[in-house]
Design a protein around this motif. Structure first.
Motif, PDB file in Angstrom:
ATOM      1  N   PRO A  40      11.194  24.249   3.820  1.00 12.32           N
ATOM      2  CA  PRO A  40      10.737  23.985   5.108  1.00 12.32           C
ATOM      3  C   PRO A  40      10.691  22.455   5.579  1.00 12.32           C
ATOM      4  O   PRO A  40       9.892  21.924   4.886  1.00 12.32           O
ATOM      5  CB  PRO A  40       9.733  24.873   5.512  1.00 12.32           C
ATOM      6  CG  PRO A  40       9.377  26.001   4.299  1.00 12.32           C
ATOM      7  CD  PRO A  40      10.088  25.058   3.244  1.00 12.32           C
ATOM      8  N   VAL A  41      11.318  22.373   6.702  1.00 16.62           N
ATOM      9  CA  VAL A  41      11.305  20.965   6.932  1.00 16.62           C
ATOM     10  C   VAL A  41       9.932  20.722   8.002  1.00 16.62           C
ATOM     11  O   VAL A  41       9.639  21.631   8.865  1.00 16.62           O
ATOM     12  CB  VAL A  41      12.540  20.628   7.782  1.00 16.62           C
ATOM     13  CG1 VAL A  41      12.568  19.041   8.290  1.00 16.62           C
ATOM     14  CG2 VAL A  41      13.761  20.580   7.010  1.00 16.62           C
ATOM     15  N   ARG A  42       9.314  19.637   7.827  1.00 18.93           N
ATOM     16  CA  ARG A  42       8.004  19.330   8.591  1.00 18.93           C
ATOM     17  C   ARG A  42       8.352  18.524   9.565  1.00 18.93           C
ATOM     18  O   ARG A  42       8.899  17.355   9.236  1.00 18.93           O
ATOM     19  CB  ARG A  42       6.902  18.739   7.812  1.00 18.93           C
ATOM     20  CG  ARG A  42       5.624  19.052   8.272  1.00 18.93           C
ATOM     21  CD  ARG A  42       4.686  18.533   7.169  1.00 18.93           C
ATOM     22  NE  ARG A  42       3.355  18.364   7.786  1.00 18.93           N
ATOM     23  CZ  ARG A  42       2.236  17.801   7.171  1.00 18.93           C
ATOM     24  NH1 ARG A  42       2.519  17.301   6.041  1.00 18.93           N
ATOM     25  NH2 ARG A  42       1.008  17.912   7.779  1.00 18.93           N
ATOM     26  N   LYS A  43       8.423  18.931  10.987  1.00 14.19           N
ATOM     27  CA  LYS A  43       8.797  18.073  12.239  1.00 14.19           C
ATOM     28  C   LYS A  43       7.751  17.651  12.864  1.00 14.19           C
ATOM     29  O   LYS A  43       6.581  18.350  13.067  1.00 14.19           O
ATOM     30  CB  LYS A  43       9.700  18.965  12.869  1.00 14.19           C
ATOM     31  CG  LYS A  43      11.214  19.248  12.021  1.00 14.19           C
ATOM     32  CD  LYS A  43      11.844  20.342  12.956  1.00 14.19           C
ATOM     33  CE  LYS A  43      13.141  20.924  12.368  1.00 14.19           C
ATOM     34  NZ  LYS A  43      13.858  21.742  12.920  1.00 14.19           N
ATOM     35  N   THR A  44       7.888  16.537  13.617  1.00 15.18           N
ATOM     36  CA  THR A  44       6.748  16.111  14.375  1.00 15.18           C
ATOM     37  C   THR A  44       6.950  16.894  15.692  1.00 15.18           C
ATOM     38  O   THR A  44       8.005  17.103  16.159  1.00 15.18           O
ATOM     39  CB  THR A  44       6.735  14.471  14.765  1.00 15.18           C
ATOM     40  OG1 THR A  44       7.955  14.151  15.531  1.00 15.18           O
ATOM     41  CG2 THR A  44       7.121  13.783  13.269  1.00 15.18           C
ATOM     42  N   PRO A  45       6.111  16.725  16.694  1.00 14.89           N
ATOM     43  CA  PRO A  45       6.111  17.223  18.195  1.00 14.89           C
ATOM     44  C   PRO A  45       7.311  16.506  18.795  1.00 14.89           C
ATOM     45  O   PRO A  45       7.945  17.303  19.766  1.00 14.89           O
ATOM     46  CB  PRO A  45       4.922  17.329  18.660  1.00 14.89           C
ATOM     47  CG  PRO A  45       3.652  16.804  17.583  1.00 14.89           C
ATOM     48  CD  PRO A  45       4.594  15.988  16.623  1.00 14.89           C
ATOM     49  N   ILE A  46       7.674  15.248  18.215  1.00 15.79           N
ATOM     50  CA  ILE A  46       8.604  14.578  19.344  1.00 15.79           C
ATOM     51  C   ILE A  46      10.139  14.654  18.497  1.00 15.79           C
ATOM     52  O   ILE A  46      11.185  14.269  19.022  1.00 15.79           O
ATOM     53  CB  ILE A  46       8.203  13.316  19.199  1.00 15.79           C
ATOM     54  CG1 ILE A  46       6.837  13.107  20.238  1.00 15.79           C
ATOM     55  CG2 ILE A  46       9.268  12.197  20.116  1.00 15.79           C
ATOM     56  CD1 ILE A  46       6.245  12.020  19.812  1.00 15.79           C
ATOM     57  N   ASP A  47      10.176  15.572  17.327  1.00 15.35           N
ATOM     58  CA  ASP A  47      11.499  15.440  16.734  1.00 15.35           C
ATOM     59  C   ASP A  47      12.643  16.160  17.484  1.00 15.35           C
ATOM     60  O   ASP A  47      13.709  15.470  17.383  1.00 15.35           O
ATOM     61  CB  ASP A  47      11.173  16.530  15.423  1.00 15.35           C
ATOM     62  CG  ASP A  47      12.611  16.685  14.770  1.00 15.35           C
ATOM     63  OD1 ASP A  47      12.379  15.814  13.680  1.00 15.35           O
ATOM     64  OD2 ASP A  47      13.339  17.443  14.718  1.00 15.35           O
ATOM     65  N   ALA A  48      12.237  17.045  18.356  1.00 14.42           N
ATOM     66  CA  ALA A  48      13.506  17.592  19.365  1.00 14.42           C
ATOM     67  C   ALA A  48      14.022  16.443  19.943  1.00 14.42           C
ATOM     68  O   ALA A  48      15.162  16.449  20.194  1.00 14.42           O
ATOM     69  CB  ALA A  48      12.953  18.597  20.247  1.00 14.42           C
ATOM     70  N   TRP A  49      13.376  15.322  20.510  1.00 17.05           N
ATOM     71  CA  TRP A  49      13.775  14.513  21.235  1.00 17.05           C
ATOM     72  C   TRP A  49      15.109  13.398  20.295  1.00 17.05           C
ATOM     73  O   TRP A  49      15.861  13.183  20.700  1.00 17.05           O
ATOM     74  CB  TRP A  49      12.936  13.452  21.780  1.00 17.05           C
ATOM     75  CG  TRP A  49      13.367  12.507  22.843  1.00 17.05           C
ATOM     76  CD1 TRP A  49      13.599  12.457  24.072  1.00 17.05           C
ATOM     77  CD2 TRP A  49      14.006  11.165  22.451  1.00 17.05           C
ATOM     78  NE1 TRP A  49      14.518  11.587  24.469  1.00 17.05           N
ATOM     79  CE2 TRP A  49      14.530  10.665  23.630  1.00 17.05           C
ATOM     80  CE3 TRP A  49      14.044  10.609  21.110  1.00 17.05           C
ATOM     81  CZ2 TRP A  49      15.154   9.174  23.589  1.00 17.05           C
ATOM     82  CZ3 TRP A  49      14.433   9.123  20.986  1.00 17.05           C
ATOM     83  CH2 TRP A  49      15.147   8.863  22.244  1.00 17.05           C
ATOM     84  N   ALA A  50      14.228  13.093  19.211  1.00 20.36           N
ATOM     85  CA  ALA A  50      15.017  12.460  18.158  1.00 20.36           C
ATOM     86  C   ALA A  50      16.285  13.174  17.828  1.00 20.36           C
ATOM     87  O   ALA A  50      17.411  12.627  17.757  1.00 20.36           O
ATOM     88  CB  ALA A  50      14.262  12.078  17.050  1.00 20.36           C
ATOM     89  N   GLU A  51      16.357  14.539  17.724  1.00 17.52           N
ATOM     90  CA  GLU A  51      17.220  15.278  17.236  1.00 17.52           C
ATOM     91  C   GLU A  51      18.620  15.080  18.460  1.00 17.52           C
ATOM     92  O   GLU A  51      19.689  15.102  18.070  1.00 17.52           O
ATOM     93  CB  GLU A  51      16.875  16.695  16.960  1.00 17.52           C
ATOM     94  CG  GLU A  51      18.289  17.498  16.343  1.00 17.52           C
ATOM     95  CD  GLU A  51      17.801  18.841  15.678  1.00 17.52           C
ATOM     96  OE1 GLU A  51      16.831  19.034  15.771  1.00 17.52           O
ATOM     97  OE2 GLU A  51      18.782  19.453  15.092  1.00 17.52           O
ATOM     98  N   SER A  52      18.100  15.321  19.790  1.00 14.03           N
ATOM     99  CA  SER A  52      18.950  15.482  20.647  1.00 14.03           C
ATOM    100  C   SER A  52      19.553  13.715  20.925  1.00 14.03           C
ATOM    101  O   SER A  52      20.348  13.578  21.906  1.00 14.03           O
ATOM    102  CB  SER A  52      18.586  16.092  22.069  1.00 14.03           C
ATOM    103  OG  SER A  52      17.332  15.535  22.226  1.00 14.03           O
ATOM    104  N   ASN A  53      18.937  12.959  20.367  1.00 13.55           N
ATOM    105  CA  ASN A  53      19.370  11.524  20.557  1.00 13.55           C
ATOM    106  C   ASN A  53      19.929  10.569  19.321  1.00 13.55           C
ATOM    107  O   ASN A  53      19.638   9.815  19.183  1.00 13.55           O
ATOM    108  CB  ASN A  53      18.265  10.845  21.051  1.00 13.55           C
ATOM    109  CG  ASN A  53      17.856  10.999  22.856  1.00 13.55           C
ATOM    110  OD1 ASN A  53      18.636  10.346  23.515  1.00 13.55           O
ATOM    111  ND2 ASN A  53      17.027  11.971  22.908  1.00 13.55           N
ATOM    112  N   SER A  54      20.699  11.566  18.772  1.00  4.79           N
ATOM    113  CA  SER A  54      21.637  11.233  17.634  1.00  4.79           C
ATOM    114  C   SER A  54      20.738  10.407  16.595  1.00  4.79           C
ATOM    115  O   SER A  54      21.086   9.522  15.869  1.00  4.79           O
ATOM    116  CB  SER A  54      22.576  10.336  17.831  1.00  4.79           C
ATOM    117  OG  SER A  54      22.064   9.128  18.465  1.00  4.79           O
ATOM    118  N   ALA A  55      19.350  10.968  16.149  1.00  2.08           N
ATOM    119  CA  ALA A  55      18.741  10.008  14.983  1.00  2.08           C
ATOM    120  C   ALA A  55      19.526  10.560  13.750  1.00  2.08           C
ATOM    121  O   ALA A  55      19.826  11.807  13.664  1.00  2.08           O
ATOM    122  CB  ALA A  55      17.217  10.609  15.014  1.00  2.08           C
ATOM    123  N   ILE A  56      19.398   9.589  12.976  1.00  2.00           N
ATOM    124  CA  ILE A  56      19.565   9.773  11.380  1.00  2.00           C
ATOM    125  C   ILE A  56      18.239   9.875  10.945  1.00  2.00           C
ATOM    126  O   ILE A  56      17.350   9.082  10.886  1.00  2.00           O
ATOM    127  CB  ILE A  56      20.368   8.420  10.968  1.00  2.00           C
ATOM    128  CG1 ILE A  56      21.937   8.366  11.676  1.00  2.00           C
ATOM    129  CG2 ILE A  56      20.824   8.671   9.384  1.00  2.00           C
ATOM    130  CD1 ILE A  56      22.644   9.655  11.739  1.00  2.00           C
TER     131      ILE A  56
END
Ligand SMILES: [Zn+2]
Lengths: 102, 985
Positions: free
Chosen positions: B595-611
């Motif tokens: 399981p991937v541990r994600k921060t509360p802000i991860d969703a923003w990073a994901e939709s803003n093309s984070a690598i």
């Protein structure tokens, strides 16, 4: 998978809830004792461990349970836990260990 | 095609005809058939080619011990299972299986040339042959070994099946449902407590399913079995689990069961679980696993058509299939006579029995003669004939030195019986050698477990039933009419006039290990059975030597010239039979695998093309590429924007521990080498934590929230071990202190704002906190709110710029981030990732524990002697820091490096030398720990640990690389704004 009796939870729980934490009854010298110890003596306290074959006193940590450290007598040859007891209690005597086996 | 079905087998339903294919050829069988019984009914004995010599191989057994008859089972869509035993695979309409190790086809196989050149493949041939020249490795040896390694083809597609797992508990777990297991279950069902009865076959019964001629309590064995089955099914404390294998047995009666739910179905319902792993904890375990018949080790014993006596009996009674029309028998045990008689009584042609023994029971001899079977005592078999199936063999009578040929279409053999001790041995029960049985039997139990029936050396149905009964102190005695199980001898040295050198007498059929190989291993000095096993690979194939281990042991002890007890048995290891990876994986597949541990802000990073990059268990945004930027370009932009205006960074993964209590300061003073006594409420301090060995263990900024309350931060990866470290000392050494520790890593979202505009963006959003430099200086903390959200606002900086870290309850993290992104547009706010964070901190010489330190770096080595309190009486690591070795001058110390060519970026981890012209091996004086391109400075920067580094300021050092040697100059490790003006604005 072992069942380990946590002396704080007072029940047997599966091994995966616990972590081994080294040999028991190795007391950290206080500041004064530390300052009087030679390097040789200090490194013995730091690094030299028993690696005992048989009934060994060791520390366990109920990390996925009550988060408490406790001591155990475990047979390192058969992997059987003979007894567990709370931190701070004396190392059990031979008689106590024999009694716990029954 | 000739039909070999002679009667109705006990598990066969002749009303249901089933069509299946083997190597694309269509065959028919009945419901209840296994692949092997159905093929034998069609007269097919040739099933596959052997692993090493590609010799034609047939069916040896009728159960899960089968070494030879293994096939690939193909259900399409990635559902390919190699190495399935034909003896346990139930046929169903449309089943497709393929033979293995054969090209272009089973009858004509090119790999069989290995057989002709078998002198090149003796024991240990891997170790001997593939030694030199080194250049042969890639091109010749490796492809050759790869070609040989493994049996069937590994599936190439993702496994589309579903697997499940569960826990179970019972008072009595009975493994094996032959007569012993059933008798035990019947008695247990009358008592209190849950009972689980497990069997690997599709139905319970074990040997009772092939005992139609026997009578139990005046009933036929079939009748008795169906009565027992219905009694057990009616008992509400008994759970019967069939198609379920007990694969392993661990401490405290923990047994893993693998249940196969769909492999026998012709139509698998969508989404149906294929296999389920049951983890059972039982109060008492009863092992009733039976015994496995031992093959005889003689020249040519591997031809298709040569099989175990018990298998022939099982195919006849259980499946109604005769294994030939002109059968001969080779034995050293009475039990083969029973098979001979039953075959004869079923009108199957049995011509001769070749018995290694000089004499046998007169009654047996009379029974054989009355059936017209010729018995040759004190005889042996020296050769077998037939290309793809046995057609005759040569009898050798050593006493008379006479030999003669006998025609046959099947040869069945018995070398005695081996009790199944696998699970008993997993449970650490000890075993002892029984001379009378020539077998190991259970001795002392380590768990609450017992063995009953033939796995305890008590052969025959009567003994099994009554022992099964007696484990629960039931005094009932079963009356069984059966032929006495009899006795036998073990012959590890079968007489032959053919020299051992010229014989192909197989011990391990699956790994192609012969008697000669084992002799050779002993001659070459391998005296321990564990070494013989590894050198010859005997018992190391997927069958784990179920039919071969005892024979190998007999031969090895004969060659060593020692008793079997002294040579010892190899270790049994789980799983008992090959088990799919799916069973072990269970539900932990795909996103649940790790399981991937994600921060509360991860969703923003994901939709803003984070690598992303993994950091500990977390995934963290490494950089945010714009358009078609590569990493270097993105990082350079992110760094520059942060230094020029404003950067925003998700620091939520920082470890956080709340240290609370009247003795909190005392505790902190003991746990850190830093002093906390003078830290005022509202202030922060950089804390350095040491291990008792004096080396840097972790670091982080600590805020004093109240007199008795600290907000401690740790490194991202170090959070769990720091928490454990603190708990350990608190509970076991400093237990007089009144302190509570709470891990709060996931309770806080942390947003770091860095850059000249960090204060400007916060000013309109924060309530209750004066942000001015005078009231809120660097390294302080304030409580207030931001956008109405309660916050612990830190003024800290890991970049060297004006910086704040906003801690808010984690579920507000994303909302606050989005507000800051919107508000920040006027300051060209730039989100940056961990890569830019690393560059920015390295420009300031801030260390990363675990990157710039490696567990052997003291605070002094890292240039942070200032962080060690001088006046404290005690702290963890204090005494070790005074050890001679830790204060001597020649330690590696953390310094900066500037490359001669500012455009060259050093590789992290590369070694540093003083003289690049010295002969190899060069003396290495340290290595590069951090190295980056610094956009702000327009040059590359690096940190390194170098011997006596502090005394080498300005010296040239060299970094030899494959592409040439790089020159660099030692310098201080603070590269950017060394006076720290920017941080204090
Ligand atoms: Zn506990």
């Amino acid at each position: 998978m072992l069942l380990i009796h946590c002396p704080y939870c007072k029940e047997k729980r599966p091994e995966i809830e616990f972590a081994y934490a080294g040999e028991a009854h190795i007391v950290r010298p206080d500041a004064i004792a530390q300052s009087e110890m030679t390097d040789e003596e200090w490194s013995k306290f730091m690094f030299i461990r028993n690696n005992f074959r048989g009934e060994h006193a060791e520390r366990w940590w109920h990390n996925a349970g009550c988060n408490m450290f406790f001591n155990a007598i475990r047979n390192t040859k058969t992997d059987k836990f003979v007894m567990t007891y709370k931190m701070g209690e004396n190392r059990p005597t031979k008689t106590q260990i024999e009694a716990a086996k029954k | 095609m000739k039909n070999f079905r002679s009667q109705t087998g006990s598990v066969i339903n002749e009303k249901e005809v089933i069509k299946f294919s083997f190597d694309s050829k269509i065959y028919f069988g009945y419901r209840g058939d296994t692949l092997s019984s159905a093929l034998l009914a069609n007269g097919v004995h040739l099933i596959g080619r052997s692993f090493k010599y590609h010799r034609p191989r047939g069916i040896l057994s009728s159960g899960s011990e089968e070494p030879n008859a293994i096939v690939t089972f193909d259900r399409g869509e990635g559902k390919i299972t190699p190495n399935v035993r034909a003896t346990t695979l139930e046929i169903f309409e449309g089943l497709q299986v393929f033979s293995q190790n054969s090209y272009p086809n089973l009858k004509f196989d090119i790999g069989a040339f290995n057989n002709i050149f078998s002198m090149f493949f003796p024991a240990g041939f891997y170790n001997k042959t593939f030694m030199w020249p080194k250049s042969f490795w890639d091109k010749v040896y490796e492809p050759f070994i790869r070609n040989l390694a493994g049996l069937g083809p590994a599936p190439v597609n993702e496994d589309p099946d579903n697997y499940a797992s569960s826990y179970g508990h019972c008072e009595t777990l009975i493994i094996g449902s032959g007569p012993a297991g059933i008798a035990a279950a019947l008695t247990a069902s009358q008592k209190e407590g849950r009972v689980i009865l497990v069997d690997e076959q599709p139905e319970i019964g074990g040997s009772l399913l092939s005992s139609s001629n026997k009578k139990i309590d005046n009933m036929s064995a079939d009748q008795w079995l169906s009565g027992a089955r219905s009694n057990l099914e009616k008992s509400n404390n008994v759970k019967i689990m069939t198609r379920t294998t007990a694969i392993g047995y661990w401490h405290d009666n923990f047994v893993a069961l693998s249940e196969r739910l769909t492999d026998h179905m012709s139509e698998v319902p969508e989404g149906k679980v294929r296999e389920q792993l049951h983890r059972i904890r039982a109060k008492r375990v009863i092992l009733a696993q039976g015994a496995i018949e031992r093959p005889l080790v003689f020249n040519g014993n591997d031809k298709p058509g040569v099989m175990l006596s018990n298998a022939a009996q099982t195919y006849l009674n259980k499946y109604g299939v005769r294994v030939g029309d002109n059968i001969s028998i080779f034995t050293s045990h009475d039990s083969a006579y029973e098979t001979a008689f039953e075959l004869c009584d079923a009108k199957v042609g049995v011509s001769v029995i070749i018995d290694l023994r000089k004499e046998i029971d007169a009654d047996l001899l009379a029974k054989a003669q009355s059936r017209g079977i010729v018995v040759h005592l004190n005889s042996s078999i020296s050769k077998t004939y037939g290309k793809l199936r046995i057609n005759s063999f040569e009898v050798f009578e050593p006493a008379l030195n006479k030999k003669f040929k006998v025609k046959c279409d099947a040869l069945i053999m018995s070398g005695g019986w081996t009790p199944s001790l696998h699970l008993w041995s997993h449970s650490k029960g000890t075993i002892k050698w029984n001379k009378d049985l020539s077998a190991y039997i259970p001795d002392k139990a380590h768990e609450n477990v017992c063995c009953i029936g033939s796995c305890n050396g008590n052969f025959g149905i009567a003994k099994a039933l009554n022992e099964g009964n007696s484990v629960f102190e039931n005094s009932k005695k079963y009356i069984v009419k059966e032929q006495s199980f009899g006795t036998g001898v073990v012959s590890s040295n079968i007489p032959s006039y053919v020299s051992k050198e010229k014989q192909k007498a197989f011990v391990d059929f699956q790994n192609d290990v012969t008697e000669k190989d084992i002799s050779l291993a002993v001659q070459e000095g391998f005296k321990s059975i564990e070494h013989v096993k590894r050198y010859t690979t005997n018992g190391m194939a997927t069958d784990q030597g179920k039919t071969s281990n005892l024979n190998a042991l007999e031969i090895a002890s004969r060659e060593v010239g020692s008793s079997i007890e002294k040579v010892g048995l190899t270790t049994f290891r789980p799983p008992y039979t090959p088990t799919t990876f799916g069973t072990f994986v269970g539900y932990r597949d795909k996103e649940l695998f790790d399981p991937v541990r994600k921060t509360p802000i991860d969703a923003w990073a994901e939709s803003n093309s984070a690598i992303y990059e993994p950091v500990g268990l977390w995934r963290r945004a490494r950089f945010f590429p714009k358009d078609d930027e590569n990493m270097d370009q993105a990082v350079a932009r992110e760094c520059k924007s942060t230094r020029d205006s404003l950067g925003i960074f998700d620091a939520s993964t920082l470890g956080k521990i709340e240290v609370v209590g009247p003795d909190a300061t005392k505790f902190m003073n003991l746990m850190y080498c830093t002093s906390w006594t003078s830290l005022k409420v509202g202030n922060c301090r950089y804390g350095l934590m040491l291990g008792e060995d004096g080396y840097i263990y972790d670091d982080g900024v600590v805020a004093r929230i109240a007199e008795d309350r600290y907000h401690v931060t740790t490194t991202t990866g170090g959070a769990p071990r720091v928490f454990r470290h603190m708990e350990d000392y608190l509970q076991t050494e400093f237990n007089d202190l009144n302190v509570w520790l709470t891990s709060t890593t996931e309770q806080w979202a942390v947003i770091a704002l860095n850059g000249p505009h960090a204060r400007d963006i916060l000013e309109p959003l924060v309530e209750g906190i004066d942000l001015s430099a005078d009231f809120f200086p660097h390294m302080s903390v304030r409580l207030g709110s931001i956008c109405g959200i309660p916050t612990r606002l830190f003024r800290v900086s890991f970049t060297g710029e004006l910086g704040f870290e906003i801690n808010v309850p984690s579920h507000y993290g994303l909302a606050l981030w989005e507000i800051l992104m919107a508000e920040g547009s006027k300051y060209k706010i730039t989100p940056y990732g961990t890569e830019a964070m690393h560059v920015l901190r390295a420009e300031k010489g801030f260390i990363i524990v675990g990157q710039d330190t490696d567990g052997t770096v003291t605070p002094h080595d890292a240039g942070m002697a200032w962080a060690v309190a001088k006046k404290k009486k005690d702290f963890v690591g204090m005494r070790s820091l005074k050890r001679k070795d830790l204060v001597s001058g020649m330690r590696k110390q953390l310094v900066g490096l500037l490359t001669e060519d500012p455009l060259t970026v050093l590789a992290e981890g590369s070694q540093v030398v003083l003289d690049p012209k010295q002969p190899k091996p060069m003396k290495m004086i340290g290595h590069v720990t951090s190295s980056y391109w610094s956009e702000s400075l327009g040059k590359s920067i690096a940190m390194a640990v170098i011997e006596d580094g502090f005394n080498r300021m300005g010296e040239d050092v060299y970094i030899p690389m494959p592409t040439g040697t790089i020159q660099a100059k030692v310098c201080k490790s603070v590269f950017y704004d060394p006076e720290g003006k920017r941080i204090h604005v």
